[in-house]
Write a protein that holds these residues in place. Structure first.
Motif, mmCIF file in Angstrom:
data_model
loop_
_atom_site.group_PDB
_atom_site.id
_atom_site.type_symbol
_atom_site.label_atom_id
_atom_site.label_comp_id
_atom_site.label_asym_id
_atom_site.label_seq_id
_atom_site.Cartn_x
_atom_site.Cartn_y
_atom_site.Cartn_z
ATOM 1 N N THR A 40 30.286 -29.379 -80.630
ATOM 2 C CA THR A 40 29.643 -29.249 -81.941
ATOM 3 C C THR A 40 28.670 -30.385 -82.238
ATOM 4 O OG1 THR A 40 31.414 -30.458 -83.082
ATOM 5 C CG2 THR A 40 31.692 -28.064 -82.836
ATOM 6 N N ILE A 41 28.553 -31.347 -81.354
ATOM 7 C CA ILE A 41 27.672 -32.496 -81.586
ATOM 8 C C ILE A 41 26.261 -32.138 -81.133
ATOM 9 C CG2 ILE A 41 27.220 -34.916 -81.040
ATOM 10 C CD1 ILE A 41 30.254 -35.222 -80.548
ATOM 11 N N PRO A 42 25.298 -32.093 -82.063
ATOM 12 C CA PRO A 42 23.932 -31.673 -81.698
ATOM 13 C C PRO A 42 23.269 -32.547 -80.634
ATOM 14 C CG PRO A 42 24.188 -31.819 -84.083
ATOM 15 C CD PRO A 42 25.440 -32.373 -83.479
ATOM 16 N N GLU A 43 23.594 -33.833 -80.589
ATOM 17 C CA GLU A 43 22.956 -34.748 -79.627
ATOM 18 C C GLU A 43 23.518 -34.635 -78.218
ATOM 19 O OE1 GLU A 43 22.927 -36.447 -83.739
ATOM 20 O OE2 GLU A 43 24.551 -35.899 -82.417
ATOM 21 N N ARG A 44 24.531 -33.833 -78.018
ATOM 22 C CA ARG A 44 25.152 -33.717 -76.692
ATOM 23 C C ARG A 44 24.136 -33.174 -75.684
ATOM 24 N NH1 ARG A 44 30.167 -30.069 -74.574
ATOM 25 N NH2 ARG A 44 30.794 -31.463 -72.885
ATOM 26 N N ARG A 45 24.024 -33.858 -74.518
ATOM 27 C CA ARG A 45 23.023 -33.490 -73.518
ATOM 28 C C ARG A 45 23.606 -32.792 -72.296
ATOM 29 N NH1 ARG A 45 20.262 -38.941 -72.222
ATOM 30 N NH2 ARG A 45 22.323 -39.687 -72.686
ATOM 31 N N THR A 46 24.906 -32.607 -72.261
ATOM 32 C CA THR A 46 25.526 -31.937 -71.117
ATOM 33 C C THR A 46 26.289 -30.717 -71.599
ATOM 34 O OG1 THR A 46 27.580 -33.189 -71.271
ATOM 35 C CG2 THR A 46 25.836 -34.141 -69.916
ATOM 36 N N ASN A 47 26.672 -29.895 -70.667
ATOM 37 C CA ASN A 47 27.485 -28.733 -71.022
ATOM 38 C C ASN A 47 28.721 -28.661 -70.129
ATOM 39 O OD1 ASN A 47 26.228 -28.062 -68.670
ATOM 40 N ND2 ASN A 47 25.557 -26.045 -69.309
ATOM 41 N N PHE A 48 29.314 -29.827 -69.843
ATOM 42 C CA PHE A 48 30.519 -29.850 -69.021
ATOM 43 C C PHE A 48 31.625 -29.076 -69.730
ATOM 44 C CE2 PHE A 48 29.096 -34.311 -67.563
ATOM 45 C CZ PHE A 48 28.298 -33.777 -66.579
ATOM 46 N N ASP A 49 32.371 -28.336 -68.967
ATOM 47 C CA ASP A 49 33.550 -27.647 -69.472
ATOM 48 C C ASP A 49 34.749 -28.425 -68.940
ATOM 49 O OD1 ASP A 49 35.750 -26.034 -69.965
ATOM 50 O OD2 ASP A 49 34.717 -24.176 -69.435
ATOM 51 N N TRP A 50 35.166 -29.426 -69.681
ATOM 52 C CA TRP A 50 36.205 -30.331 -69.216
ATOM 53 C C TRP A 50 37.526 -29.615 -68.947
ATOM 54 C CZ3 TRP A 50 35.270 -34.844 -67.215
ATOM 55 C CH2 TRP A 50 34.069 -35.487 -67.521
ATOM 56 N N GLU A 51 37.844 -28.619 -69.744
ATOM 57 C CA GLU A 51 39.099 -27.898 -69.549
ATOM 58 C C GLU A 51 39.109 -27.189 -68.189
ATOM 59 O OE1 GLU A 51 42.077 -25.086 -72.088
ATOM 60 O OE2 GLU A 51 39.936 -24.847 -72.457
ATOM 61 N N THR A 52 38.056 -26.455 -67.899
ATOM 62 C CA THR A 52 37.975 -25.728 -66.626
ATOM 63 C C THR A 52 37.865 -26.682 -65.447
ATOM 64 O OG1 THR A 52 36.945 -23.844 -67.719
ATOM 65 C CG2 THR A 52 36.639 -24.015 -65.334
ATOM 66 N N ASP A 53 36.981 -27.669 -65.559
ATOM 67 C CA ASP A 53 36.790 -28.601 -64.449
ATOM 68 C C ASP A 53 38.070 -29.372 -64.136
ATOM 69 O OD1 ASP A 53 34.155 -27.831 -64.078
ATOM 70 O OD2 ASP A 53 33.381 -29.343 -65.451
ATOM 71 N N THR A 54 38.793 -29.789 -65.168
ATOM 72 C CA THR A 54 40.043 -30.512 -64.948
ATOM 73 C C THR A 54 41.076 -29.612 -64.282
ATOM 74 O OG1 THR A 54 39.597 -31.961 -66.827
ATOM 75 C CG2 THR A 54 41.880 -31.835 -66.072
ATOM 76 N N ARG A 55 41.163 -28.371 -64.721
ATOM 77 C CA ARG A 55 42.114 -27.427 -64.115
ATOM 78 C C ARG A 55 41.801 -27.247 -62.623
ATOM 79 N NH1 ARG A 55 40.788 -22.624 -66.136
ATOM 80 N NH2 ARG A 55 41.226 -23.362 -68.222
ATOM 81 N N ILE A 56 40.526 -27.078 -62.290
ATOM 82 C CA ILE A 56 40.118 -26.909 -60.890
ATOM 83 C C ILE A 56 40.439 -28.157 -60.080
ATOM 84 C CG2 ILE A 56 38.102 -26.697 -59.373
ATOM 85 C CD1 ILE A 56 36.918 -24.828 -61.600
ATOM 86 N N TYR A 57 40.077 -29.320 -60.617
ATOM 87 C CA TYR A 57 40.341 -30.571 -59.904
ATOM 88 C C TYR A 57 41.825 -30.786 -59.678
ATOM 89 C CZ TYR A 57 35.939 -32.864 -59.044
ATOM 90 O OH TYR A 57 34.737 -33.222 -58.515
ATOM 91 N N ARG A 58 42.638 -30.478 -60.672
ATOM 92 C CA ARG A 58 44.087 -30.664 -60.509
ATOM 93 C C ARG A 58 44.637 -29.774 -59.410
ATOM 94 N NH1 ARG A 58 45.561 -31.834 -66.602
ATOM 95 N NH2 ARG A 58 45.264 -34.076 -66.440
ATOM 96 N N LYS A 59 44.094 -28.585 -59.301
ATOM 97 C CA LYS A 59 44.561 -27.648 -58.286
ATOM 98 C C LYS A 59 44.100 -28.070 -56.888
ATOM 99 C CE LYS A 59 44.645 -23.454 -59.679
ATOM 100 N NZ LYS A 59 44.256 -22.106 -60.102
#
Length: 179
Positions: A53-72
């Motif tokens: 929700t932060i307008p200044e955010r410059r990335t679109n990382f999906d931390w939930e998905t990426d963390t799940r993949i990395y953990r696996k």
């Protein structure tokens, strides 16, 4: 007896926790008591969702998905959440190379806009990267695919060398530092 994924997960989580405790003690700032370090647990992931929700955010990382993949896939992964008081300030995620000689930082993000740790969150992350790399026996840190030239130049100012992509699919650009 072969180690299972869950055995490796437990062992390397203890290493990550040891690194977080070591880095917490080494934080050189006067307000270090306000800074807390954790893994990418459910609290950190839920807080990271608010970054959308932060307008200044410059990335679109999906931390939930990426963390799940990395953990696996990567029980030896590097992961770090940096908090100031109860506010999530930064997340990072990476992994050692196959032979363990390098530690790759794949994703790093600091909260956009106002941050209590602006200018300091990368220094804390780098302390953790170096400590984890040393623990694993790695002698090099790579920060993979800086998001733009300004970020790349920031890493170069911090002592990293920029290595442009060869153009091949598995050889992206990165910044590298020997430790």
């Amino acid at each position: 007896m072969l180690a299972t994924h869950s055995d490796a997960e437990l062992r390397y989580e203890s290493y990550r926790q040891m690194v977080r405790e070591h880095v917490k003690e080494a934080i050189p700032y006067g307000d270090a008591s306000q800074i807390h370090l954790s893994g990418l647990d459910s609290r950190a992931i839920n807080q990271a969702k608010l970054w959308d929700t932060i307008p200044e955010r410059r990335t679109n990382f999906d931390w939930e998905t990426d963390t799940r993949i990395y953990r696996k896939m990567y029980p030896k992964r590097f992961e770090l959440a940096i908090w100031y008081q109860n506010r999530l300030e930064s997340l990072s995620l990476g992994r050692p190379s196959f032979k363990g000689t390098r530690l790759r930082l794949e994703l790093i993000e600091r909260v956009a806009g106002y941050s209590m740790l602006k200018g300091r969150s990368f220094a804390i992350t780098e302390l953790a990267l170096i400590a984890y790399a040393n623990l694993l026996g790695a002698d090099e840190i790579r920060i993979m695919q800086p998001i733009n030239a300004a970020v790349r130049d920031f890493y170069v100012q911090k002592g990293y060398s920029y290595v442009p992509s060869t153009g091949a699919r598995h050889f992206p650009d990165y910044c590298v530092k020997k430790i």
